[in-house]
Design a protein around this motif. Structure first.
Motif, PDB file in Angstrom:
ATOM      1  N   ASN A 110       0.803  -1.230   0.000  1.00 20.61           N
ATOM      2  CA  ASN A 110       0.000   0.000   0.000  1.00 20.61           C
ATOM      3  C   ASN A 110       0.831   1.273   0.000  1.00 20.61           C
ATOM      4  N   ASN A 112       2.780   2.444   2.372  1.00 21.66           N
ATOM      5  CA  ASN A 112       3.012   3.066   3.673  1.00 21.66           C
ATOM      6  C   ASN A 112       3.629   2.143   4.706  1.00 21.66           C
ATOM      7  N   HIS A 120      -0.645   8.372  -0.432  1.00 29.35           N
ATOM      8  CA  HIS A 120      -2.098   8.377  -0.328  1.00 29.35           C
ATOM      9  C   HIS A 120      -2.717   9.138  -1.489  1.00 29.35           C
ATOM     10  N   GLN A 143      -6.855   5.420   9.511  1.00 31.37           N
ATOM     11  CA  GLN A 143      -5.429   5.476   9.789  1.00 31.37           C
ATOM     12  C   GLN A 143      -5.176   6.601  10.790  1.00 31.37           C
ATOM     13  N   PHE A 156      -7.433  10.361   7.836  1.00 29.71           N
ATOM     14  CA  PHE A 156      -7.067   9.357   6.841  1.00 29.71           C
ATOM     15  C   PHE A 156      -7.898   8.106   7.105  1.00 29.71           C
ATOM     16  N   LYS A 158      -8.849   4.090   5.405  1.00 31.92           N
ATOM     17  CA  LYS A 158      -8.193   3.071   4.597  1.00 31.92           C
ATOM     18  C   LYS A 158      -9.214   2.357   3.724  1.00 31.92           C
ATOM     19  N   ASP A 159      -8.830   2.136   2.472  1.00 29.64           N
ATOM     20  CA  ASP A 159      -9.698   1.384   1.566  1.00 29.64           C
ATOM     21  C   ASP A 159      -9.502  -0.114   1.839  1.00 29.64           C
ATOM     22  N   ASP A 161      -7.865  -2.380   0.474  1.00 29.91           N
ATOM     23  CA  ASP A 161      -6.496  -2.871   0.292  1.00 29.91           C
ATOM     24  C   ASP A 161      -5.502  -2.187   1.220  1.00 29.91           C
ATOM     25  N   GLY A 162      -5.986  -1.301   2.081  1.00 36.32           N
ATOM     26  CA  GLY A 162      -5.103  -0.605   3.007  1.00 36.32           C
ATOM     27  C   GLY A 162      -4.502   0.666   2.452  1.00 36.32           C
ATOM     28  N   TYR A 163      -4.910   1.092   1.253  1.00 38.76           N
ATOM     29  CA  TYR A 163      -4.442   2.376   0.728  1.00 38.76           C
ATOM     30  C   TYR A 163      -5.046   3.489   1.582  1.00 38.76           C
ATOM     31  N   TRP A 164      -4.249   4.494   1.866  1.00 36.38           N
ATOM     32  CA  TRP A 164      -4.721   5.618   2.669  1.00 36.38           C
ATOM     33  C   TRP A 164      -5.435   6.630   1.784  1.00 36.38           C
ATOM     34  N   GLU A 166      -6.742  10.451   2.283  1.00 35.22           N
ATOM     35  CA  GLU A 166      -6.813  11.638   3.126  1.00 35.22           C
ATOM     36  C   GLU A 166      -8.163  12.313   2.897  1.00 35.22           C
TER      37      GLU A 166
END
Length: 173
Positions: A110, A112, A120, A143, A156, A158-159, A161-164, A166
């Motif tokens: 992801n 991060n 992000h 997050q 923040f 998280k989607d 898949d853990g993508y942040w 903002e």
């Protein structure tokens, strides 16, 4: 810093080359494990509209293009919609490699975790407090909540898949 100071910052060209007139930052691509979960998050939770989908069965992947636009502005004709989508800013491309959703141990980096790279994407909302309260009700993982840390004007989430993502608002809190 003023706009003038920013444009005279060392290494910054004050005026973009005339050849770049008309360039548009069109899209960012994220690879996703489970397209159903990702489409639900980006459409229902964040308000994106699916504006285009392209399948590549021989290569076993599909592309999904989403945008935060008024649905009435999305052309109905496939060719017109495809051309329009390539001309607007802020499109999110989700790439789904077929079968990843069936592999319990599979995940994408992801950006991060070590070693850091991609950070992000960002969505601006009219009321960040109301948006975050809604995310809480929807059990969206955070997050960073508004009250966490010193930057209490942004959050923040998280989607799948853990993508942040903002979450900000254009006006001061």
């Amino acid at each position: 810093m003023s706009l003038h100071e920013l444009n005279t910052f060392p290494g910054v060209t004050a005026e973009p080359d005339a050849a770049t007139q008309g360039f548009v930052f069109n899209h960012t691509m994220l690879r996703v494990k489970d397209i159903t979960a990702s489409l639900d998050f980006y459409t229902r939770v964040l308000g994106f509209h699916l504006v285009d989908k392209r399948d590549f069965p021989e290569a076993e992947f599909s592309l999904y293009f989403l945008a935060l636009v008024d649905k009435a502005h999305i052309p109905q004709d496939d060719a017109a919609r495809h051309q329009w989508m390539k001309s607007i800013p802020g499109v999110l491309e989700l790439t789904h490699n077929h079968g990843t959703e069936n592999d319990a141990g599979f995940s994408y980096y992801n950006g991060n975790t070590d070693s850091r790279g991609f950070g992000h994407i960002c969505v601006s909302v009219p009321d960040v407090v109301a948006a975050c309260a809604r995310f809480e009700q929807l059990n969206v993982p955070f997050q960073k909540r508004l009250q966490d840390g010193r930057m209490n004007h942004l959050a923040f989430v998280k989607d799948p898949d853990g993508y942040w993502v903002e979450i900000i608002q254009p006006t001061p809190l």
